[in-house]
Design an enzyme around this catalytic site. Sequence first.
Site, PDB file in Angstrom:
ATOM      1  N   CYS B  62       0.777  -1.128   0.067  1.00  0.00           N
ATOM      2  CA  CYS B  62      -0.079  -0.078   0.037  1.00  0.00           C
ATOM      3  C   CYS B  62       0.671   1.181   0.077  1.00  0.00           C
ATOM      4  O   CYS B  62       1.994   1.309   0.080  1.00  0.00           O
ATOM      5  CB  CYS B  62      -0.836  -0.036   1.277  1.00  0.00           C
ATOM      6  SG  CYS B  62      -0.016   0.377   2.788  1.00  0.00           S
ATOM      7  N   ALA B  65       3.213   1.746   2.860  1.00  0.00           N
ATOM      8  CA  ALA B  65       4.558   0.579   2.690  1.00  0.00           C
ATOM      9  C   ALA B  65       5.526   1.334   1.728  1.00  0.00           C
ATOM     10  O   ALA B  65       6.621   1.522   1.885  1.00  0.00           O
ATOM     11  CB  ALA B  65       3.989  -0.664   2.136  1.00  0.00           C
ATOM     12  N   ARG B  96      12.779  -4.752   5.991  1.00  0.00           N
ATOM     13  CA  ARG B  96      13.488  -4.372   4.982  1.00  0.00           C
ATOM     14  C   ARG B  96      15.088  -4.508   4.615  1.00  0.00           C
ATOM     15  O   ARG B  96      15.573  -4.368   3.714  1.00  0.00           O
ATOM     16  CB  ARG B  96      13.109  -3.221   4.099  1.00  0.00           C
ATOM     17  CG  ARG B  96      12.893  -3.032   2.749  1.00  0.00           C
ATOM     18  CD  ARG B  96      12.057  -2.030   2.119  1.00  0.00           C
ATOM     19  NE  ARG B  96      12.149  -1.998   0.782  1.00  0.00           N
ATOM     20  CZ  ARG B  96      12.922  -1.639   0.019  1.00  0.00           C
ATOM     21  NH1 ARG B  96      13.524  -0.566   0.708  1.00  0.00           N
ATOM     22  NH2 ARG B  96      12.891  -1.648  -1.406  1.00  0.00           N
ATOM     23  N   HIS B 195       5.433   6.038  -3.213  1.00  0.00           N
ATOM     24  CA  HIS B 195       6.746   6.497  -3.250  1.00  0.00           C
ATOM     25  C   HIS B 195       6.528   7.823  -3.923  1.00  0.00           C
ATOM     26  O   HIS B 195       7.245   8.884  -3.350  1.00  0.00           O
ATOM     27  CB  HIS B 195       7.448   5.709  -4.500  1.00  0.00           C
ATOM     28  CG  HIS B 195       7.754   4.312  -4.288  1.00  0.00           C
ATOM     29  ND1 HIS B 195       7.346   3.357  -5.264  1.00  0.00           N
ATOM     30  CD2 HIS B 195       7.899   3.652  -3.078  1.00  0.00           C
ATOM     31  CE1 HIS B 195       7.631   2.167  -4.726  1.00  0.00           C
ATOM     32  NE2 HIS B 195       7.808   2.094  -3.316  1.00  0.00           N
TER      33      HIS B 195
END
Lengths: 72, 492
Positions: B62, B65, B96, B195
């Site tokens: 999403c 994220a 991550r 992003h």
Amino acid sequence: MPNVMLRKNDNGDVLFYVAKKDMEETIASVEMNTAETWGGMVTLTDGSTWYIDPISPPPVFPTTLRFKRGDE
Amino acid sequence: MTAMTRDETQALILEVLEAYPDKARKDRAKHLAVNDQSIEQSKKCITSNRKSLPGVMTVRGCAYAGSKGVVWGPIKDMVHISHGPVGCGQYSRAGRRNYYVGHTGINTFGTMNFTSDFQEKDIVFGGDKKLAKLIDEIEQLFPLSKGLSVQSECPIGLIGDDIEAVSKKKGKELNKPIVPVRCEGFRGVSQSLGHHIANDAIRDWVIGNRDGDDSFPTTPYDVAVIGDYNIGGDAWASRILLEEMGLRVVAQWSGDGTLSEMELTPKVKLNLIHCYRSMNYISRHMEEKYGIPWMEYNFFGPTKIAESLRKIAAFFDETIQANAEKVIAKYEAEYSAIIAKYRPRLEGKRVMLYVGGLRPRHVIGAYEDLGMEVVGTGYEFAHNDDYDRTMKEMGNATLLYDDVTGYEFEEFVKKIKPDLIGSGIKEKYIFQKMGVPFRQMHSWDYSGPYHGYDGFAIFARDMDMTINNPCWKSMQAPWLKAADSESQTLAA
């Protein structure tokens, strides 16, 4: 009337990038491309046409400009 | 198995699509394609960045994220508040593997989870007061943080909290940048919009902070590494190559990066962008506002590294260009030895990839250096411009799949029978149970780095130890195997 980011690629062609549409095309021809003005009908390599009122003096690339669809 | 022809691949796609109802089949057909290198524009053959179909198994993330997990999270000296219920931050905490140096909890906060832990009353009465209180607590407990970011989770947008106002007020009080990020998970179709939102937040709140301040001494060789998240130390393996070339890496975005590095990025001469998908927005912005050129590079595998180093050097003077050649020559013995060792063991092996937004095309070169062939590739959240770039890298008549569903991926693997699959944790155990060697290409399967020459050595070793692992010969239960060989001997 999308906002278009214009930048030159390595070959000196002007790239036509519409972020919202993920569209990255090269400009094939511009109606007015002289030392004084830049703009008018713009044709891209994919065949679509876009319009911008001629700007003088010509813009310095890279820049963001608002284009209209050519067929409107 | 030899390479498939165009017709065979097309037939495979149609066969897999058979299982869907008409409407779903029509939609999914647009996302599956046979690669044709002669097509210049991907939009003619593949559709991407569209909403996933309800009912199919997608592996997308999403917007939260994309913003907190990918872009903001690795900035180590800032505290990133997961603003909303506790789960989003907790279940993604430190997953991550963005490596960094520093004392966690003192001056770096990468692996910690800060959350406002929304309860029912916060949804009903709004969470702005809680956010203000939380910021004060963080300031008291972690006074060495250089700034804060407020990463919104879904409820923030739904109840209409004004995190900008709180951030502005508290930022003035504490004299620290506090960045509100409107990355609510429901925005967009995948993490890709996250992003973009994160990039826009950096543009609005960080990039301009040092405008008109020339106190930072610059050199003509300043560059910034953008879109390298230092997974398993990737950015460090990239950085040393650039530094050996004589360039000065001013900023790392955002793996092992700091807030001040980001503020100084507008002073560099060239932006080097690795992950195009997640950071092209800010590079385009810096090009427009500060006239900093940017270029995409690829540090996977010696062929692409050499290509990229030369391309980077071409932006600078002859000393740098000569240095680039020196760097390539310096590592030649090293990577030739690796290729000589592993290529015979891996030659001709076929790989299928399904990763996020960059690696499905970037790692192709590294596999080819080892004599392997990528027969299928696909992205979770790429856009058309990514596929434009991918189609040139992939062989003709190979398979492309966008936002592939669990079912499709399994069927493709059953038919294509690759020797290796590179994808993520959600795919890993399905394929391992099917007996197919698997590497996680998001987290490097807890190995890494894979970037740079140093990374290539690890990459080659990892691929070898996965594909040639003796365990794949033990996939069949011993009693079944015995029956097999018995019947064979009987037949003979």
